[in-house]
Design a protein around this motif. Structure first.
Motif, short mmCIF file in Angstrom:
data_model
loop_
_atom_site.label_atom_id
_atom_site.label_comp_id
_atom_site.label_asym_id
_atom_site.label_seq_id
_atom_site.Cartn_x
_atom_site.Cartn_y
_atom_site.Cartn_z
N ARG A 745 0.84 -1.22 0.00
CA ARG A 745 0.00 0.00 0.00
C ARG A 745 0.87 1.26 0.00
O ARG A 745 0.57 2.25 -0.67
CB ARG A 745 -0.93 -0.03 1.20
CG ARG A 745 -1.91 1.13 1.23
CD ARG A 745 -2.87 1.02 2.41
NE ARG A 745 -3.95 0.08 2.18
CZ ARG A 745 -4.27 -0.92 3.01
NH1 ARG A 745 -3.57 -1.13 4.10
NH2 ARG A 745 -5.29 -1.70 2.73
N ASP A 746 1.98 1.17 0.72
CA ASP A 746 2.88 2.33 0.81
C ASP A 746 3.44 2.70 -0.57
O ASP A 746 3.70 3.85 -0.85
CB ASP A 746 4.04 2.04 1.76
CG ASP A 746 3.55 1.79 3.17
OD1 ASP A 746 2.41 2.22 3.48
OD2 ASP A 746 4.28 1.16 3.95
N LYS A 749 0.17 4.20 -2.86
CA LYS A 749 -0.81 5.21 -2.43
C LYS A 749 -0.50 6.60 -2.97
O LYS A 749 -1.42 7.38 -3.25
CB LYS A 749 -0.93 5.22 -0.90
CG LYS A 749 0.30 5.66 -0.14
CD LYS A 749 0.04 5.54 1.37
CE LYS A 749 1.31 5.91 2.13
NZ LYS A 749 1.17 5.61 3.58
N ASP A 755 -8.38 5.93 -3.57
CA ASP A 755 -8.12 5.83 -2.12
C ASP A 755 -7.89 4.35 -1.80
O ASP A 755 -8.81 3.54 -1.87
CB ASP A 755 -9.33 6.37 -1.36
CG ASP A 755 -9.12 6.31 0.15
OD1 ASP A 755 -8.09 5.73 0.60
OD2 ASP A 755 -9.99 6.83 0.89
N SER A 757 -6.87 3.08 1.04
CA SER A 757 -6.93 2.74 2.46
C SER A 757 -7.83 1.53 2.67
O SER A 757 -8.72 1.24 1.85
CB SER A 757 -7.47 3.92 3.26
OG SER A 757 -8.81 4.17 2.88
N SER A 758 -7.61 0.86 3.78
CA SER A 758 -8.35 -0.37 4.05
C SER A 758 -9.85 -0.13 4.11
O SER A 758 -10.64 -0.95 3.63
CB SER A 758 -7.86 -0.95 5.37
OG SER A 758 -8.56 -2.10 5.70
N SER A 759 -10.23 1.02 4.67
CA SER A 759 -11.66 1.28 4.82
C SER A 759 -12.32 1.59 3.47
O SER A 759 -13.44 1.16 3.20
CB SER A 759 -11.87 2.45 5.77
OG SER A 759 -11.14 3.58 5.30
N SER A 760 -11.61 2.31 2.60
CA SER A 760 -12.20 2.68 1.31
C SER A 760 -12.04 1.59 0.25
O SER A 760 -12.81 1.51 -0.70
CB SER A 760 -11.54 3.95 0.77
OG SER A 760 -11.83 5.03 1.59
#
Lengths: 966, 233
Positions: A745-746, A749, A755, A757-760
Motif C-alpha cells: 500500500r505504501d 498510495k 483511495d 486505504s483499508s476502509s475505502s
C-alpha cells in the motif's frame, strides 16, 4: 581439363564452358563445367561407376540421366541419397559413392552377390525368426549392411520455407505438350503457372532427335520458348518439382528449398513418359543406359557416352540415338532392332555410316569387363533361335530404347485410373477427374505433332474450365500411338540369371516368379513380399516388367492384374522442406524486457513466457528469498498472462450464473468474487475472479492456459442461450501486476487517485482510476496471502507501469518475484492451481471446493453432474500435508506417489519448503479415509525412500486471513 | 538519429526496442510516440518503401465496436458503413471504417495520431447491444507496402493477396504465420499497402516473421514520414 569425353559446342545446352568447377569424387579431384550434374561431369572424366547397388553391391552407373533411378545415388558431406544425375556441380563439392565397404571400386562386400542363392525373394520372412531371439542377433548385422547413405549429425539446419501461390491453370511439365498447353491457356486469358523439374524448358525437345537433320526439335523448342516469354500471364518455375496434387487442386511444388503451395483452378499434367530398361542378363552394368540417357549426356552436357556402342531398340527413337552417337564420334557397332522389318527414314543415314543393322533380334546379355565394372560387349540372338546361336558384339556402351511408360504419378494422386493397356503395350491413364487435364506422352502420344496438338487441346480445355472463354476450332489430337514405340514384353531371360527387373532392390526375373510361386499373385502383395517398386525409384522402371512377369506367371491378363497404388510424393522430399520455416508464436508481456534486464529466468506458460525467478545462483534459495520479500516487505509480479474477459450486457449476471459455480446475482458493483468453472461432467476446468465494474459489466479473469478454452466455451454457450450479453477476450489488451506484501500500500498510495486505504478499498474490492496517469483497474486480491493489489492497465502502458512501481518501491526494497515464488506463496495459503492440483477428473468435492458451489441457483454448467457426485461417496480428496521430518533438501516432487500397504493411494500435486513456516508443506490426493486432519500417509520419493506426511488443515499460513485483509 | 526516447513515455509500442536498435527517429503524436524515420530522409525511405517497406503503427489510434446494434448505432452517428462484410468504407474525412461482420467494425485511425471518427464514437452515448473492443491495446498494427508485398506476404499467409485479386479496400480475416490477423488493403496512392492487425502480445514474434520474410526481397523498415510521402499528405 573437364574430361576426355567432353564434346565440343554446340552440344551442351546446360553447361557454361567458361566456368570450370572443381570437385572431388571418392577422394580424387575432378573438373566439370558450371551446369554439369555430378554424373555428367564424372562421365566426361571417363568415370562410370558412381555407386553400388543396395543388396548385391553391384557397380552401377548412369541409367536415365533424369534423376529417376537409384543407380546414381551418392553421398555429399551433409546429405545422403543425392541423385548425381540431377544435382548440379558446385565448387569444392565433395562426393562419395554409396553402399560399399572399403572403396567404391573395390567393395569388400561385393561377395554378397555370390550369396544370392541364399538370399531368395522374401528371405526376410523365411529366415531370422528362429530360434527364438535370433532376430536380435541378425538385426544388428543386417542394419550394419543395409541402409542408403549416412546422415551426418553435424549437419547444420538448412533454411527452408513455404509460400502460397495461385493461378488459373497450372501446367506441370515444360515439354512440347506443356509449353503448348501453357501458351494456349494464356492466349485465352488464364493466369498460368508452368512448372518443370528441369533446368531448361523443353522436355525431350532439349535432347531428343526427331528428324535426320536434328534441327526440328531445336527449332520447335525455340519457337515455343519465345511464345512463352511473350506471355505476361505465364509464370515459369524451372527446377521445380510438382510433388503431389491434393484436394481442390492443391499442388505441392518443391522449388529449391521452398515448398510452394499452389492453388489452381485447373491443372494440365504434361509430365511425359519414362523410357524403360529392357530386362536381360547384366542389364545393370555401367555403360548400359537408356537411349534417352545417352542423348541427355550428349545434348545437355556435351559428354560422349561411350567410344563404341550398340543400340538395342524396338522403335525408331533408337535410330535417332544411333545417329546422335555417330555425330559425336562414337562408333556404332550395331543397331539391334527387335522388329523384323522396321521402316525408318533414318535407316539410310545409318547405312551411310556403315552401321550394322540387326533386325528381328534381341540383346540377351551384357558382357562385363573382368573387373565387372563396365559393359564390354553384348550377346545377341535372333528371335526364335536357341541361345546357343547367340553372337557377341564388342562395345563399351549399350543404349536401350525399347519403350515407355507414362509419368502418370500425379494423375494417380488425383484418383485417375492407371492400368496396363494391351493395345499400347504399356500403362494407360483413364478416368481423370474434373478440373485435371493431361496431354502428350503421359497419354501415350509420342509423335511430336500429336504431342503438341494434345497440349493445345488440354490447355484450351483447362482455361475454359477455369472460366475463360473457350477457343474455337481446336481439334482433338490423334489417338495414342505408343504401340509403335513399345516392345510388347522386353524381358529376355537368361539361363545364368542376373536379369534385373528392379535395380533398387536387385530383384531378378526369377525372384518375381518365385514370389508368385509362394502365392503372392496379387500385385500389391507381390510388391510387399518381393519389395518390387519399394526402393527409391518407386517402381518407375520396374512396375511394367513386374506386371508382365506376374501376368505370365499367373496366366492372368496384365490389365486385370492392375498396378500398385501410387501415392504422393512424386519424388523424395526432405523433412526440412515439409516442415518449412517453423512458425511458433510466442506471446510476451509488455514488461518482458524489464524481466530480462532484471535477470529473470523465463519459463513457458502456454504460448507465453513468464519469469520463473530472478537472478542466478541457487534456484531454490532465490525462490525462497523472493517469497520472504513478499511476506516481509513488498514484491511485484507480472500477471499479464492471466486471461481477461469482458462480460457485458443486460444478461451478464445470468450468464455468469450459468457459466460458473458461484452465484453473482448479489455481487455488488466494485466487488470481485471467485469464479470456478466446471464442464458438463462436473470436472473443474478453470478459475479466476469476476470483478463487477457496473451493473451490466464484469471483468473476469481466467488462468493463463485456460482462457482460450473458457472464451470458446462462453461463445458456444452464448450462442445456445441467446442471452443479451457480449463476451470479449481482452487478455492481451490488459496487462497487469500484483504488488503484494505488507508494504504494498505504501508503494502505490502516492501514485494513484484511488483511495487505497483499508476502509475505502477493502479486501476483494475493485476500483477504477489512474496510477501515474495510466488508466487502471485495481483489485484487492489475496492469492499469495498478503495485502496486495492487482493493477491492470492497457497493454501499451504495461512497461511504464512496471517502471513506475519499481521506481516507487525502490526505497523500501521492492523485489520482483516470479512464478515459482508465487506458487510457493499460494501453497502456503492452500490455494489450488487448476491443472496442477486438479486433473481431468477432479470435481469440486474432491478438491474440497464445495464452498465455491451455489446450491440456490437452478443451473450452471456441470451442476447436474456435481449434484450426482455429491450423493456418491468420494474416492479421493485433496488435502494439505506437512512433513515434519523432512528438510528443504527432501521435498517431494509433483506426482510422486502416496503409497498405502504397497498400493498407490494418491499422489502429490504440489510441495515446497516454506521459508516462513520452515517446514515442507504440500497438497496431495489421498484416499477419502486418509483425509482426516492429523492422519498420516506415506509418500514414495523418486530414489525409493519413503517419507511420512501429516494431513493438515488449510491454509498452512495465516489461517484467519488477517494479513491479506488489512 | 534518435532524438526522442520512446521509453520515456508512458505508452509504448511492443516494437519500440527493435526500432531503437536500427536508430529510428521518434516523434510524439496525439496517440503516442511513433517511429517517423529510420534513415536520413523520408524521401529515401519512401523510395525503398515503393519496393518493400514495413512500418509499425501500433500506437496510431484504433477503435472497434461490436454487438447486434453496433452497425446501426454507428450509422446513426454519421459513419458510412456499407452492407458488405470484409470491406473498408471511406468516410468524408478520409477515415476508413472496416466492416468485419454483421455485428462488428473497426476503425484504423490516421498516421497523425488524431482520428475524429474515433473520438466522436468514443464520446457518443452507447446503446444496448453496442460494445467497445479495445483494438488499440488488444492488437498491434503494422503496414507492409511496396510492389513486393504480395510475394512477401505469400510466405506467411494462405490468402491470395495479389494486387489484382485482393483489391484496395478488401479485408481478409485470416492466419498469418499461424497467428489470427486482419489484413486490410489500404494503398498509398499507387503503392500497394496492406495493414496487418494481430495479437499485440505476439507483436515481436510477428515482426520477426515479417522481417524474415522481407529479407529475401530486400525490404526495409520505414517510418511514418515515408508513408506520408507515399500518401502525399
Amino acid at each position: 581439363m573437364t574430361g576426355v569425353n567432353r564434346l565440343d559446342a554446340p552440344v551442351g545446352l546446360l553447361i557454361d564452358r567458361t566456368q570450370q568447377i572443381n570437385f572431388r569424387f571418392e577422394g580424387q579431384d575432378y573438373q566439370g563445367f558450371k551446369g554439369d550434374s555430378i554424373a555428367s561431369a564424372l562421365c566426361a572424366n571417363d568415370r562410370w561407376v558412381i555407386s553400388r547397388s543396395f543388396k548385391y553391391h553391384r557397380p552401377r552407373g548412369v541409367l536415365t540421366m533424369a534423376g529417376y533411378d537409384s543407380n546414381t545415388l551418392v553421398q555429399l558431406d551433409h546429405e545422403p541419397n543425392v541423385h548425381a544425375d540431377k544435382m548440379m556441380l558446385s565448387e569444392g563439392l565433395n562426393v562419395l559413392g554409396q553402399n560399399y565397404s572399403g572403396s567404391l571400386d573395390q567393395d569388400r562386400r561385393s561377395w554378397l552377390g555370390h550369396l544370392s542363392a541364399f538370399l531368395p525373394v522374401g528371405f526376410y520372412y523365411k529366415a531370422f525368426y528362429k530360434p527364438r531371439g535370433a532376430w536380435r542377433l541378425w538385426s544388428s548385422l543386417i542394419r550394419n549392411y543395409a541402409g542408403l547413405g549416412k546422415v551426418s549429425l553435424a549437419t547444420t539446419q538448412e533454411y527452408s520455407d513455404k509460400s502460397y501461390a495461385f493461378c488459373d491453370v497450372a501446367v506441370i511439365g515444360g515439354g512440347c505438350a506443356g509449353l503448348r498447353a501453357a501458351i494456349q491457356a494464356a492466349n485465352q486469358g488464364a493466369e498460368v503457372t508452368l512448372i518443370d523439374e528441369n533446368t531448361a524448358l523443353g522436355g525431350a525437345l532439349c535432347y531428343a532427335r526427331t528428324n535426320s537433320a536434328e534441327s526440328e526439335s531445336k527449332e520447335i523448342r525455340q519457337t515455343l520458348l519465345a511464345k512463352v516469354a511473350e506471355q505476361e500471364n505465364i509464370l515459369v518455375l524451372t527446377n521445380a518439382v510438382a510433388n503431389g496434387i491434393y484436394s481442390d487442386n492443391w499442388v505441392a511444388v518443391i522449388h529449391g528449398r521452398r515448398l510452394v503451395k499452389l492453388r489452381a483452378k485447373a491443372i494440365v499434367v504434361a509430365t511425359g513418359a519414362m523410357e524403360q530398361p529392357a530386362v536381360f542378363r547384366n542389364n545393370d552394368l555401367p555403360g548400359v543406359m537408356m537411349g534417352s540417357a545417352a542423348q541427355r549426356l550428349i545434348r545437355l552436357y556435351g559428354v560422349r557416352p561411350g567410344r563404341s556402342a550398340v543400340v538395342f531398340t524396338s522403335n525408331n527413337f533408337g535410330y535417332g540415338v544411333a545417329l546422335d552417337l555417330l555425330e559425336c564420334g562414337t562408333t556404332v557397332e550395331a543397331v539391334v532392332d527387335t522388329r523384323e522389318n522396321p521402316t525408318n527414314s533414318l535407316t539410310p543415314l545409318l547405312k551411310e555410316y556403315d552401321v550394322k543393322l540387326v533386325t528381328g533380334a534381341n540383346v540377351i546379355a551384357g558382357i562385363s569387363t573382368p573387373k565387372g565394372d563396365h559393359v564390354m560387349g553384348v550377346e545377341v540372338v535372333a528371335q526364335n533361335r536357341p541361345l546357343t546361336e547367340a553372337f557377341r558384339i564388342s562395345c563399351d556402351l549399350l543404349c536401350v530404347s525399347t519403350g515407355f511408360v507414362p509419368s502418370s504419378q500425379l494423375l494417380s494422386h488425383v484418383g485417375a485410373n492407371v492400368a496396363y493397356d494391351r493395345s499400347l503395350a504399356t500403362f494407360a491413364v483413364s478416368d481423370i477427374p474434373s478440373g485435371i487435364f493431361a496431354a502428350g506422352s503421359v497419354l501415350n502420344r509420342h509423335n511430336l505433332r500429336t504431342v503438341g496438338d494434345d497440349g493445345t487441346y488440354a490447355g484450351s480445355a483447362a482455361a475454359t474450365f477455369a472460366g475463360y472463354k473457350a477457343a474455337g476450332n481446336i481439334q482433338p489430337p490423334d489417338p495414342p500411338d505408343a504401340a509403335e514405340y513399345n516392345h510388347r514384353s522386353p524381358i529376355f531371360e537368361h539361363p545364368s540369371g542376373r536379369e534385373f527387373v528392379d535395380f533398387d532392390e536387385d530383384l531378378e526375373v526369377h525372384d518375381l516368379r518365385d514370389a508368385v510361386s509362394d502365392g503372392y499373385e496379387q500385385i500389391e502383395l507381390l510388391k510387399r513380399y518381393s519389395t518390387l517398386g519399394m526402393g527409391p525409384s518407386q517402381g518407375r522402371h520396374s512396375s511394367l516388367p513386374g506386371v508382365l512377369i506376374a501376368s505370365e506367371s499367373t496366366g492372368r491378363d496384365p490389365s486385370i492384374l492392375g498396378r500398385t497404388t501410387v501415392r504422393p510424393p512424386y519424388t523424395g522430399v526432405k523433412f526440412g522442406t515439409l516442415a518449412g520455416r517453423s512458425f511458433e508464436p510466442v506471446r510476451l508481456s509488455p514488461m518482458h524486457y524489464r524481466h530480462l534486464e532484471a535477470g529473470a529466468k523465463m519459463m513457458p506458460a502456454g504460448l507465453w513466457m513468464r519469469p520463473a525467478y530472478y537472478g542466478s545462483g541457487n534456484r531454490d534459495s532465490i525462490i525462497r528469498e523472493e517469497a520472504l520479500s513478499v511476506r516481509n516487505g513488498v514484491g511485484l509480479i507480472d500477471v499479464s498472462t492471466l486471461g481477461g474477459l469482458e462480460i457485458r450486457g443486460p444478461d451478464s449476471v445470468e450468464f455468469l450464473n450459468r457459466m460458473y459455480t458461484f452465484s453473482y446475482a448479489k455481487q455488488q458493483v466494485g466487488r470481485s468474487r471467485y469464479v470456478l468453472m466446471t464442464d458438463r461432467s462436473g470436472v473443474i476446468v478453470d478459475d479466476g475472479v469476476a470483478c463487477r465494474l457496473s451493473d451490466n459489466h464484469f471483468y473476469v479473469t481466467a488462468t493463463t492456459s485456460g482462457v482460450q478454452g473458457v472464451y470458446q466455451e462462453m461463445l458456444w454457450y452464448n450462442a445456445q442461450w441467446q442471452l443479451s450479453v457480449d463476451v470479449t477476450n481482452v487478455t492481451a489488451a490488459w496487462c497487469g501486476v500484483n504488488i503484494a506484501g505488507p508494504l504494498s500500500r505504501d508503494v502505490i498510495k502516492a501514485l494513484t487517485n484511488v483511495d487505497v486505504s483499508s476502509s475505502s478499498f477493502p479486501y476483494m474490492a475493485v476500483r477504477e482510476g489512474f496510477i501515474a496517469d495510466i488508466p487502471a483497474r485495481f483489485m484487492r486480491v489475496g492469492f499469495v496471502g498478503e495485502l496486495g493489489f492487482e493493477i491492470h492497465v492497457p497493454s501499451t502502458y504495461g512497461e511504464a507501469l512496471w517502471d513506475v512501481l519499481m521506481d516507487a518501491g525502490k526505497a523500501i526494497g521492492i523485489t520482483p518475484f516470479g512464478v515459482e515464488a508465487q506458487r510457493l506463496l499460494r501453497l502456503e495459503k492452500g490455494h489450488i492451481i487448476i491443472g496442477q492440483d486438479t486433473d481431468g477428473l477432479t470435481h469440486p468435492y474432491e478438491a474440497d471446493m464445495a464452498w465455491a458451489i451455489s446450491r440456490k441457483k437452478p443451473y450452471f454448467v456441470g451442476s447436474r453432474s456435481i449434484e450426482i457426485q455429491a450423493k456418491r461417496s468420494t474416492a479421493r480428496k485433496l488435502v494439505g500435508f506437512v512433513m515434519p521430518d523432512a528438510d528443504k533438501d527432501s521435498v517431494p516432487e509433483e506426482c510422486q506417489l502416496v503409497v498405502r500397504d504397497g498400493d498407490i493411494s494418491g499422489r502429490v500435486t504440489s510441495a515446497a519448503f516454506s521459508p516462513i513456516l520452515e517446514k515442507v508443506i504440500g497438497l496431495a490426493y489421498v484416499e477419502f479415509d486418509q483425509a482426516k486432519v492429523e492422519n498420516t500417509f506415506t509418500i514414495k520419493f523418486a530414489d525409493g525412500r519413503f517419507g511420512i506426511a501429516h494431513v493438515t488443515a488449510l491454509p498452512f499460513f495465516d489461517p484467519e486471513g488477517k494479513r491479506q485483509e488489512v | 538519429m534518435t532524438d526522442l526516447d520512446p521509453a520515456m513515455h508512458i505508452r509504448r509500442s511492443p516494437i519500440y526496442r527493435k526500432l531503437l536498435e536500427i536508430g529510428a527517429c521518434f516523434v510524439e503524436t496525439e496517440s503516442g510516440v511513433v517511429a517517423t524515420r529510420t534513415s536520413e530522409t523520408a524521401t529515401i525511405e519512401a523510395e525503398q518503401a515503393r519496393h518493400l517497406g514495413l512500418s509499425d503503427l501500433t500506437l496510431c489510434p484504433r477503435a472497434g465496436y461490436k454487438g447486434w446494434a453496433a452497425i446501426d448505432w454507428a450509422r446513426e452517428l454519421g459513419i458510412i458503413i456499407g452492407e458488405q462484410n470484409n470491406r473498408t468504407y471511406s468516410q468524408s474525412d478520409s477515415t476508413r471504417v472496416v466492416r468485419l461482420s454483421d455485428n462488428e467494425f473497426l476503425i484504423p485511425g490516421e498516421l497523425s495520431g488524431s482520428s475524429p471518427a474515433i473520438d466522436m464514437l468514443s464520446s457518443a452515448r452507447r446503446l444496448e447491444g453496442v460494445y467497445s473492443v479495445p483494438r488499440a491495446d488488444n492488437n498491434c498494427r503494422f503496414v507492409i507496402c511496396g510492389n513486393q508485398t504480395p510475394a512477401m506476404v505469400a510466405k506467411l499467409c494462405g490468402v491470395d493477396l495479389r494486387v489484382h485479386r485482393f483489391h484496395e479496400g478488401n479485408v481478409a480475416q485470416t492466419s498469418v504465420a499461424r497467428l489470427n490477423a486482419i489484413i486490410i488493403r489500404s494503398d498509398f496512392r499507387d503503392v500497394p499497402a496492406y495493414e496487418l492487425i494481430a495479437d499485440i502480445a505476439s507483436a515481436g514474434y510477428m515482426w520477426n516473421c515479417l522481417m524474415d520474410a522481407m529479407s529475401e526481397f530486400g525490404g526495409c523498415i520505414v517510418g511514418t514520414s515515408a508513408l506520408c510521402v507515399l500518401k502525399g499528405t
